[in-house]
Design a protein around this motif. Structure first.
Motif, short mmCIF file in Angstrom:
data_model
loop_
_atom_site.label_atom_id
_atom_site.label_comp_id
_atom_site.label_asym_id
_atom_site.label_seq_id
_atom_site.Cartn_x
_atom_site.Cartn_y
_atom_site.Cartn_z
N ILE A 256 0.46 -15.01 5.66
CA ILE A 256 -0.68 -14.12 5.91
C ILE A 256 -0.90 -13.24 4.68
O ILE A 256 0.04 -12.85 3.98
CB ILE A 256 -0.47 -13.23 7.16
CG1 ILE A 256 0.78 -12.36 7.02
CG2 ILE A 256 -0.44 -14.07 8.41
CD1 ILE A 256 0.88 -11.29 8.09
N ILE A 257 -2.16 -12.98 4.40
CA ILE A 257 -2.56 -12.04 3.35
C ILE A 257 -3.31 -10.93 4.07
O ILE A 257 -4.39 -11.16 4.62
CB ILE A 257 -3.47 -12.71 2.31
CG1 ILE A 257 -2.76 -13.92 1.68
CG2 ILE A 257 -3.90 -11.72 1.24
CD1 ILE A 257 -3.66 -14.72 0.74
N VAL A 258 -2.74 -9.74 4.09
CA VAL A 258 -3.30 -8.66 4.90
C VAL A 258 -3.40 -7.37 4.07
O VAL A 258 -2.47 -7.02 3.34
CB VAL A 258 -2.46 -8.44 6.18
CG1 VAL A 258 -1.02 -8.12 5.85
CG2 VAL A 258 -3.08 -7.37 7.06
N GLY A 259 -4.53 -6.69 4.18
CA GLY A 259 -4.72 -5.45 3.45
C GLY A 259 -3.98 -4.29 4.09
O GLY A 259 -3.97 -4.15 5.32
N ALA A 260 -3.35 -3.46 3.25
CA ALA A 260 -2.57 -2.34 3.76
C ALA A 260 -2.48 -1.25 2.69
O ALA A 260 -2.66 -1.51 1.50
CB ALA A 260 -1.17 -2.79 4.17
N LEU A 261 -2.18 -0.04 3.13
CA LEU A 261 -1.91 1.06 2.22
C LEU A 261 -0.41 1.24 2.11
O LEU A 261 0.30 1.24 3.11
CB LEU A 261 -2.55 2.36 2.73
CG LEU A 261 -4.06 2.33 2.95
CD1 LEU A 261 -4.56 3.70 3.43
CD2 LEU A 261 -4.79 1.93 1.67
N LEU A 262 0.09 1.39 0.88
CA LEU A 262 1.52 1.56 0.63
C LEU A 262 1.76 2.99 0.19
O LEU A 262 1.42 3.37 -0.94
CB LEU A 262 2.00 0.60 -0.46
CG LEU A 262 1.63 -0.88 -0.29
CD1 LEU A 262 2.19 -1.69 -1.45
CD2 LEU A 262 2.15 -1.42 1.04
N PRO A 263 2.35 3.83 1.04
CA PRO A 263 2.60 5.23 0.66
C PRO A 263 3.56 5.31 -0.53
O PRO A 263 4.50 4.52 -0.64
CB PRO A 263 3.23 5.84 1.91
CG PRO A 263 2.84 4.92 3.02
CD PRO A 263 2.75 3.56 2.42
N ARG A 264 3.31 6.26 -1.42
CA ARG A 264 4.16 6.46 -2.58
C ARG A 264 4.89 7.79 -2.54
O ARG A 264 5.59 8.14 -3.49
CB ARG A 264 3.31 6.41 -3.86
CG ARG A 264 2.66 5.06 -4.10
CD ARG A 264 1.69 5.14 -5.27
NE ARG A 264 2.34 5.48 -6.51
CZ ARG A 264 2.72 4.60 -7.44
NH1 ARG A 264 2.48 3.31 -7.25
NH2 ARG A 264 3.31 4.98 -8.55
N SER A 265 4.74 8.54 -1.47
CA SER A 265 5.35 9.86 -1.38
C SER A 265 6.86 9.76 -1.24
O SER A 265 7.38 9.35 -0.21
CB SER A 265 4.76 10.64 -0.20
OG SER A 265 4.88 9.89 0.99
N GLN A 266 7.55 10.11 -2.29
CA GLN A 266 9.00 10.14 -2.34
C GLN A 266 9.63 8.79 -2.02
O GLN A 266 10.83 8.72 -1.78
CB GLN A 266 9.55 11.19 -1.36
CG GLN A 266 8.93 12.56 -1.50
CD GLN A 266 9.11 13.13 -2.89
OE1 GLN A 266 10.17 12.96 -3.51
NE2 GLN A 266 8.10 13.81 -3.40
N GLY A 267 8.81 7.72 -2.01
CA GLY A 267 9.34 6.38 -1.76
C GLY A 267 9.90 6.18 -0.36
O GLY A 267 10.65 5.27 -0.10
N SER A 268 9.55 7.07 0.58
CA SER A 268 10.09 6.96 1.93
C SER A 268 8.98 6.84 2.94
O SER A 268 7.85 7.22 2.71
CB SER A 268 10.94 8.20 2.25
OG SER A 268 10.15 9.37 2.16
N ALA A 269 9.33 6.33 4.10
CA ALA A 269 8.34 6.17 5.16
C ALA A 269 8.03 7.52 5.78
O ALA A 269 8.84 8.43 5.77
CB ALA A 269 8.87 5.21 6.23
#
Length: 417
Positions: A256-269
């Motif tokens: 699957i190729i799916v669009g998403a946002l990858l948070p960069r804040s402190q590298g944590s969820a």
């Protein structure tokens, strides 16, 4: 003065035709540089080019209000439009010459200045996009011809116009039909609304994730493409949540190729709030979702707009050129990051797929960088809910299709509305 006014009106009309996403309007756009270079003064050349961009970029006004929300005034939206037009017309202020005979080399320079960064970051409606309609299947030779044609039209219109018309007619007559998408590849359009735009509901996100997984599992295709940001946040926790589905996809050889946002804040969820849990539990129990809490807009965080590739293949491609100001915020840590020279082509199931994420379909720079890497298929994903009701989605599809026609490539398009 009368001549300049007529030229401004002509350029504005061409720009309107381009913004309407009609192929003939795109073809007519190559007259813009020629008209600008034929003006009697530098100021008139600049005014002429502004007329073109004023017509071509008018959708910026409703788009700015849609994207930034109801708090954005009409005057702010108009300011974005005016500044963009003034900047994109500036190459013709620089390259104009009193001698129209010099247009043959000055015009390609002006076109190049409008495509490469920094102007290339906002370069909607580049006349070079017409190359795929004029010279289909001719790859870089057609792009070179489209770059030279406006300058020749300005310098020697009597000879250049018949030559251009004959060349375009010949190329279109012998051009092979557009290739079909690779066997086993499919794009899925969705109607998730304002997911990942503005304040979002965890309940809506959960329902969208379930829908995506269900479609991916039941379809017979081996590569399934979903639109931009239909997964508003993808973290390590998301991978865990999706693990059973991803395992089944991998076993069946699906990707699957799916669009998403990858948070960069402190590298944590991001932490999960009690409200999020309550909303999820209510959904699982079949309860009402009207009381579901809303998450604050992602625009307040630092993130990458990306496509996540999972299943039989695993990769991440980040958007190289996010929407300026709205997503990419110069000189700020918040917002989407700019990756001008980031990766754009990935190997999937014996194909080299070039991925264009939403705004990248509107400007020439990311397209041309991707084509330089010799892909075998183009994958275009977008979340067009925020521009619904404008001509922008139609122009996206037209521009992407025209570029693919120039380079003889198949393409798949997945859009969320």
């Amino acid at each position: 003065m009368h001549r300049s006014s007529l030229c401004f009106a002509a350029e504005f009309s061409i720009g309107l035709a381009v913004s309407s996403a009609r192929p003939l309007g795109l073809v007519a756009s190559i007259a813009m540089p020629a008209l600008a270079m034929r003006q009697p003064t530098r100021r008139a050349a600049y005014s002429s080019a502004i007329g073109y961009y004023a017509g071509a970029l008018w959708p910026l006004v409703p788009c700015a209000r849609n994207f930034f929300g109801p708090d954005v005034s009409l005057m702010t939206a108009l300011a974005f439009w005016v500044v963009a037009c003034a900047l994109l017309a500036s190459p013709w202020l620089i390259v104009w010459s009193v001698s129209s005979r010099q247009a043959w080399w000055r015009t390609p320079l002006g076109l190049a200045l409008g495509v490469v960064p920094p102007l290339g970051i906002i370069a909607w409606a580049s006349p070079l996009t017409a190359a795929g309609l004029l010279f289909p299947g001719t790859v870089w030779w057609g792009l070179a011809a489209c770059t030279l044609a406006p300058g020749l039209l300005a310098a020697w219109p009597r000879y250049a116009f018949p030559g251009l018309a004959a060349s375009a007619a010949l190329c279109n007559a012998i051009c092979a039909p557009p290739p079909l998408a690779p066997t086993g590849w499919v794009a899925v359009n969705t109607h998730f609304g304002a997911i990942a735009h503005g304040r979002t509901s965890p309940t809506a996100e959960y329902a969208a994730a379930q829908s995506i997984q269900r479609v991916a599992l039941v379809t017979d295709a081996k590569v399934i493409v979903f639109p931009e940001t239909v997964v508003p946040t993808w973290t390590a926790a998301t991978d865990t949540f999706w693990r059973p589905t991803l395992a089944r996809l991998q076993t069946s050889g699906k990707t699957i190729i799916v669009g998403a946002l990858l948070p960069r804040s402190q590298g944590s969820a991001q932490p999960i709030s009690s409200g999020d849990l309550a909303a999820a539990i209510a959904l699982l129990r079949g309860g009402p979702s009207s009381g579901a809490p809303l998450r604050e807009p992602t625009s307040a965080l630092a993130y990458d707009n990306a496509v996540v590739i999972r299943g039989a293949e695993n990769a991440v491609l980040r958007q190289r050129v996010p929407v300026p100001i709205a997503m990419w915020k110069p000189f700020q840590q918040a917002g989407a990051h700019l990756h001008l020279f980031g990766s754009s082509v990935v190997a999937i199931r014996n194909q080299r797929a070039a991925v264009l994420i939403c705004y990248e379909q509107l400007v020439a720079w990311p397209v041309l960088v991707s084509m330089w890497k010799r892909p075998s298929v183009v994958v275009a994903v977008a979340n067009d809910h925020w521009v619904a009701g404008t001509s922008v989605p139609r122009y996206q599809r037209l521009a992407t299709g025209v570029w693919c026609r120039l380079f003889g490539l198949p393409f798949l398009s997945a859009t969320n509305l």
